[in-house]
Design a protein around this motif. Structure first.
Motif: not given
Lengths: 495, 121
Positions: A88-105
């Protein structure tokens, strides 16, 4: 030479080592950071899937750092429950990193992006360290790594208030860590060991069941980890922190950090202290039972009265943490496994809700509930995913939230605590009140303003949300798989 | 449990009073830096607690001279010191994070008084 037990340490090492290279990456080329983090977490995901397969087929994995046998070596171990948490930890971190790609731009300068991803990976590594530790002091070090990176991540948002909320979180969390360390000191002074299983043995061997020092250590550790996991009277840092933090960080924190802390709390009180101390000498499970009842109802009421959607989701988390410790309070095998199943379901549901809200924040920058008017017509996919996760939290079949809530209610009836089954029912109705309000506003009441430029968020935001929403439904049907893994682990936890 | 038992273990009383002073400082002082100092006092009291539990009267540091004659009572317990070495590093990291928060708060709000910050919030 390179056996399956060596792979266990890699789920910690791969994110931690990558984290130290990411600031360098940020200086060379900031667009590289995201790819490197995704790559590193994908490797960890593959490793943890492989570990899950080995653990299911062959049983618990142990790894000793120095070549001695425990209790002299530092031990890490993974049973089926641990492996699920790591996944669960790894999956959620992975999704968060993918999610952040445009979000933190546009929210960070180019050099800072590397630091942001480095903190997320430090958090993932620290969480895994915390989860797989079988040694109470290593657990503390993992706890501190994840806490320090989460304080910084909460405070890193560009908003002015975020710094203050991060600072409040830091003060509360630091007190929690100090209490935990003091509890570890009490345990060590009485038993002379730090390994979980050895501690349990020594407490029985030296006849320390009624010793005040051991009970003091129990009090300190339970208080310390309760602050970290936002269990009801100690939840005050959570709404402040979430209302100002970046949305991916809210998802990560609400989805896995508080869950990991409550998981470790349950593991410590059952493996180290044993059922005799926590049920008969200090009735801590009974205390948890009543606290959970209050938390479920009051959390829902607070959530109804909020106007900011992120604060609402934070109070909803308080209520959901109540469900998880209700499982501890019922303290039968069925109740505890239902609580753990709800823990994993909450990870998926709450992360999906925050991700969907983040999609709206990304396009419109709004977090007040009344501003969601008509969003559902502009962003149908985002709000559909939001609705699926919301229905799941309410507990509508065939979603995963229904299964775990049903099992919890069944377990409380089975343990003749029928009052808590009623509380679960009432709370489901209250959940329905505040989630249907949003679904109603966003889908069925939109003709106020016509903004043409609002459209769906980019795919890197939409796809992680969608994956979690689909997981909500898949686990609603495939719940026997995680449930059987949890039950196997719990058989050895409750003796 | 007589009085002399409590008096002989005065080291724990020092730890307890330091812990209380630290918690009091964190709650009562308004200046953010003083709050962090209180946090460090709490941490230090826990470090002292660990170190003093590993200590023995008339014992030396646990450095092995001759392997065949080891008298355990002549050496202090090394494990608490090692643990505390790690915990000190952790506390250092925490303090660094806290102080960087203080710098950011001063840049944004122009004050370190937590009451004034609440009003500006």
């Amino acid at each position: 030479m390179f056996g399956s037990s060596d792979l266990l340490i890699l789920v910690v090492l791969v994110p931690l080592i990558t984290a130290y290279f990411l600031p360098l990456c940020g200086y060379i080329r900031s667009s590289l950071c995201n790819l490197v983090s995704v790559f590193s977490l994908s490797i960890s995901l593959i490793i943890s899937l492989y570990l899950a397969k080995i653990v299911v087929l062959e049983g618990t994995i142990q790894y000793f750092t120095t070549g001695f046998q425990p209790p002299f070596a530092i031990e890490i171990r993974a049973d089926q429950l641990t492996v699920l948490m790591v996944l669960a930890t790894i999956l959620l971190s992975l999704l968060t990193v993918i999610y952040s790609r445009y979000f933190i731009r546009g929210r960070f300068t180019e050099e800072r992006k590397g630091l942001y991803y480095a903190l997320i990976l430090l958090l993932a590594g620290g969480l895994n360290w915390f989860i797989i530790a079988a040694d109470i002091f290593n657990m503390f070090v993992g706890l501190e790594i994840l806490s320090i990176s989460s304080y910084t991540l909460i405070g890193i948002s560009q908003k002015r208030k975020a710094i203050i909320s991060g600072f409040k979180y830091l003060l509360m969390g630091a007190i929690g860590s100090s209490f935990t360390l003091l509890g570890i000191g009490y345990l060590y002074i009485m038993t002379g060991t730090l390994n979980f299983n050895d501690l349990a043995l020594r407490i029985i061997e030296l006849n320390l069941m009624h010793s005040e020092a051991i009970l003091a250590s129990l009090a300190f550790i339970v208080t310390g980890l309760s602050i970290k996991s936002a269990i009801f009277p100690l939840h005050v840092w959570m709404p402040d922190a979430y209302s100002e933090a970046l949305v991916p960080i809210c998802a990560l924190s609400s989805g896995i950090i508080v869950e990991a802390a409550v998981y470790m709390l349950i593991r410590i009180i059952y493996t180290v202290y044993g059922t005799k101390i926590i049920m008969e000498i200090v009735p801590i499970t009974t205390i948890f039972l009543y606290i959970s009842g209050i938390a479920i109802i009051l959390g829902s009421f607070f959530a109804i009265s909020q106007t900011n959607i992120k604060r609402m989701l934070a109070y909803s988390s308080v209520s959901q943490m109540g469900y998880i410790i209700l499982g501890v309070g019922i303290s039968t095998k069925l109740g505890l496994s239902a609580g753990f199943l709800h823990l994993f379901n909450h990870t998926i549901m709450k992360a999906c809700l925050f991700f969907a809200v983040g999609g709206v924040v990304y396009r419109k920058g709004i977090t007040e509930i009344y501003e969601f008017r008509g969003i559902g017509k502009k962003m149908p996919w985002t709000m559909t995913f939001f609705s699926i996760a919301a229905l799941s939290i309410i507990g509508v079949p065939p979603t995963n939230g229904f299964v775990s809530k049903f099992l919890l209610a069944y377990a409380s009836l089975d343990a003749e605590k029928w009052f808590f089954a009623i509380i679960i029912l009432i709370s489901s109705l209250l959940n329905a009140v505040y989630f249907f309000k949003i679904i109603n506003i966003s889908f069925f009441s939109g003709k106020k303003e016509e903004e043409k430029d609002i459209k769906e968020p980019p795919k890197t935001i939409l796809i992680p949300t969608g994956i979690l929403a689909i997981l909500c439904i898949i686990i609603g049907f495939a719940f026997p798989i995680p449930l059987s893994m949890i039950e196997t682990a719990i058989k050895s936890l409750i003796t | 449990m007589n009085l002399s038992f409590y008096l002989q273990h005065y080291n724990y009383w020092i730890c307890v009073s330091l812990f209380m002073i630290g918690i009091y400082t964190m709650i009562a002082k308004k200046n953010i830096i003083k709050k962090f100092m209180g946090l460090n006092i709490v941490d230090t009291s826990i470090f002292l607690f660990f170190i003093s539990m590993g200590d023995k009267r008339n014992a030396a540091a646990p450095i092995l001279h001759a392997e065949n004659e080891i008298i355990v009572n002549n050496y202090v317990n090394p494990l608490p010191s090692v643990i505390i070495l790690t915990a000190i590093v952790v506390a250092l990291g925490l303090t660094a994070t806290a102080l960087s928060f203080a710098v950011k708060i001063y840049e944004e709000y122009g004050t370190l008084n937590s009451e004034k910050i609440e009003r500006l919030w």
